[in-house]
Design a protein around this motif. Sequence first.
Motif, short mmCIF file in Angstrom:
data_model
loop_
_atom_site.label_atom_id
_atom_site.label_comp_id
_atom_site.label_asym_id
_atom_site.label_seq_id
_atom_site.Cartn_x
_atom_site.Cartn_y
_atom_site.Cartn_z
N ASP A 313 92.71 -6.36 58.71
CA ASP A 313 91.47 -5.60 60.36
C ASP A 313 91.48 -6.24 60.82
OD1 ASP A 313 91.12 -2.98 59.24
OD2 ASP A 313 91.69 -4.63 57.74
N ALA A 314 91.44 -6.41 62.56
CA ALA A 314 90.83 -6.78 64.24
C ALA A 314 91.38 -6.33 65.11
CB ALA A 314 91.53 -8.38 63.88
N THR A 315 90.12 -6.29 66.39
CA THR A 315 90.15 -6.14 67.68
C THR A 315 90.12 -6.74 67.99
OG1 THR A 315 89.21 -3.87 66.41
CG2 THR A 315 89.25 -4.13 68.82
N PHE A 316 91.02 -6.82 69.41
CA PHE A 316 91.30 -7.64 70.45
C PHE A 316 91.09 -7.44 72.08
CE2 PHE A 316 92.19 -10.45 66.20
CZ PHE A 316 91.34 -10.97 66.44
N ARG A 317 90.76 -7.57 72.30
CA ARG A 317 90.70 -7.17 73.70
C ARG A 317 90.18 -9.01 74.84
NH1 ARG A 317 89.35 -2.01 76.23
NH2 ARG A 317 88.41 -1.43 74.33
N ASP A 318 91.87 -8.73 75.69
CA ASP A 318 91.26 -9.62 76.37
C ASP A 318 91.36 -11.15 76.07
OD1 ASP A 318 91.95 -7.72 78.35
OD2 ASP A 318 89.23 -8.28 78.88
N GLU A 319 91.62 -11.85 75.20
CA GLU A 319 92.20 -12.98 74.22
C GLU A 319 93.44 -13.01 74.60
OE1 GLU A 319 89.00 -13.63 73.67
OE2 GLU A 319 88.41 -12.14 72.54
N SER A 320 93.24 -14.78 74.44
CA SER A 320 94.77 -15.63 74.46
C SER A 320 95.10 -15.79 73.10
CB SER A 320 94.57 -16.59 74.80
OG SER A 320 93.77 -17.11 73.56
#
Lengths: 359, 208
Positions: A313-320
Motif C-alpha cells: 500500500d502506498a500513495t505518491f504525489r509528484d515524486e520521481s
Amino acid sequence: MKRAEDISMLLTDKSFRKILSEWLEFSDLRKAEVYRNYGLTPKDVEILRQLFLGLDFHLYEHPEANIEEALNETVWKLTERKFIPGEKSHLKKLYVQFSKIAAVLIIPVIVYTAYIQFFRFSQVVPAEKPQMVTVNSQPGTVTTLVLPDESKIWLNAGSSISYPNVFSGSIREVSLTGEAYFEAVKNKEMPMVVSVGGLKVKVYGTKFNVNAFPSESTVKVTLIEGSVALSSKLGKFNGKNEFFIDPGQTVTFNEESRNLDVKTEDPFYYTAWKDGVIIFHNHTFDTVLKSLSRRFNIDIELKDQSLATIRMDATFRDESVNEILRLLSLSTPFSFYYEAPQKSPDGTFAKSKICVVKK
Amino acid sequence: MAQLAGYNDDTFLWNEFKAGDKTCFNTLFRRYYSELYYYGIKNFSDPDLVKECIQEVFIRIWETRESLGNVENVRAYLIVSLRRIILAQKKKVMLQQHIGLRQVENSPFLFDLNEFEKHEEISDGVRKILLAAINSLTRKQRELVMLFFYYELSYAEIAEVIGITVPALRNLMYRTLIHLRESIGEKSLESMNKLFFLFFSSFSVKKV
C-alpha cells in the motif's frame, strides 16, 4: 571574506571554474591565495571540485555516417522546396493579386452554398459514413480528449481509444485498451457502449473508470456516479444478460475464469491517476512495477520473481521514479540499479532500464 | 593556416554561410548536429521528431540567411530555434489528431552514469549520489544544468531558451546548486575525514 550566497554559486563564475579545472597543477602558494580571495576552506574547495567534476557531461557523438545522412536529407529537402529561384518575387506578386480576386469571387459562392444547404436541401442531408478516430496516449503521458458528443475522457499512459468522428445510430460506440476515466454526457436515447476485451459497458451518462491493460487479464470498472450495466459476449451473469453496478462499487471481471467480483471501496483509489497521484492499494509488486513503467516511460525488470506476489500500500504525489522505488525499498527487501541504455546502430537512444533485485 | 583558424571560428562560418557559402553551412551542420540532437532527445524524448526538427532548423536558416542578423553565440541561437520548432511541431501534431486534445504531462528522460565523464578524483559512490540528485531535479532544473554546464550558455541566453526572466533563472540556479551540493556534502566530507585520519596517524607513528 564573508559571503552572502551559498558557496556552490561560485560554480556559475567562469574564472572560478577555470581555477577548479586547473587545481591539481596549482602550487600551495596559489592555493592559499585562492582560499584567501574567495574566503574558502580546503574542505569547501574539495566539495566544489567534486560537484564541478561530477557535472561534466559526456556527449554521445553521432557516427559521422549518420550526420552525413541527415545532412544529405536536409539538402535534398531544401532543393525540393525551392521552385524556380529568381522568379519567386514575381510569382509571389501574381499570387497576391490572384488571391485578392479569388477572395471577392468566393463571397457569392459561399452565399449560394449556404442558401442551398439551409433552404433547398435541408430535408435531404446525405448520411455520411462516420470515420473511426484512434487516440493513443504514449507511455509517460496522460492525455485528455473530448468526444464528438462533448463527453470528456482522461486516457492513462500506454492506453488507446477509438470512436467514430460522428455518433450516429442507436448507440455511442467506443472501444478501449488500457485505462481511461469517462465523464459521459447524458443522453437517454443514445447510450454509450464501451467495449473492453470481451466486456461491454453500457452507460447513459455518468462518471466512471475502466482499467483493462492487456498485460493484466482483468477488466476493472469503477462507478463514481450514475448507473452502468455490464454485459458480455461470453455468457450471462447470474442468469441475467446485464449486470448493474452501484455508485462506489468496483467490479473486477477476470477474463480467464469469467468471474465477476464486486467490492465497495473508495473510488479515489481507482481514479487518482488522472490527477497525477499514484496509489497502490493491496497491489502485488509486479503490477506496481508495470504501472510505474507505463507512468514514467522506463523499462523495469524484476530479476527475482519471488518478489512478484508481495502486496503493498502506498500513495505518491509528484515524486520521481527513483524516489518512489527508494521509498518502497525501505519496507520491502529489494534494491535497484540502472542499466546502461542500449544505443542502437542508427544513433538513437533506447529507454533507460531499471533492474530490481532481491536484497 | 589562416583559413584553418577561420573554419574553427563560428563567427567566420556564420558570416560566410550568410553570404551563401554551402561548405560553411555543411560545417555548421556537422559541428552542431550531435549537440542539438542530445539537447532535443533529453528534453523532448522523441528521436524522429528531434531529427526532423533539427533539419527544419537548418532549412529555415538557409532559406532566410539574407535577412538573418549577426549572431553572438551560434550554439545558443540554434538551440533556441530548435526548441521553438519542436514545440510548434508538437502543437501542430496534436491539433491534427483531434481538436481539444491536450498533452497533460511529458516525463523527461533520466540520466545515467555513462552520460558523465569519469574522473579519477571522484569516487563511484559520490558519482551515484550526484546522479540520483540530478535525476530528482525538475525538468526545468535539469534543462538549466545542461544548458549552463554542458552547452555553456550565459544566463541571458538560457533565459531566452527556457522563457523566464534572468533573476528568476538565477534563483532557480541557486536552489539547484544548493540541492546538488547538499546531496554530495556528506559523502565528500566522509572521504575528507579519512584523509585527515591518515595524515594524523602517520604523524603519530613518526613521533613514537
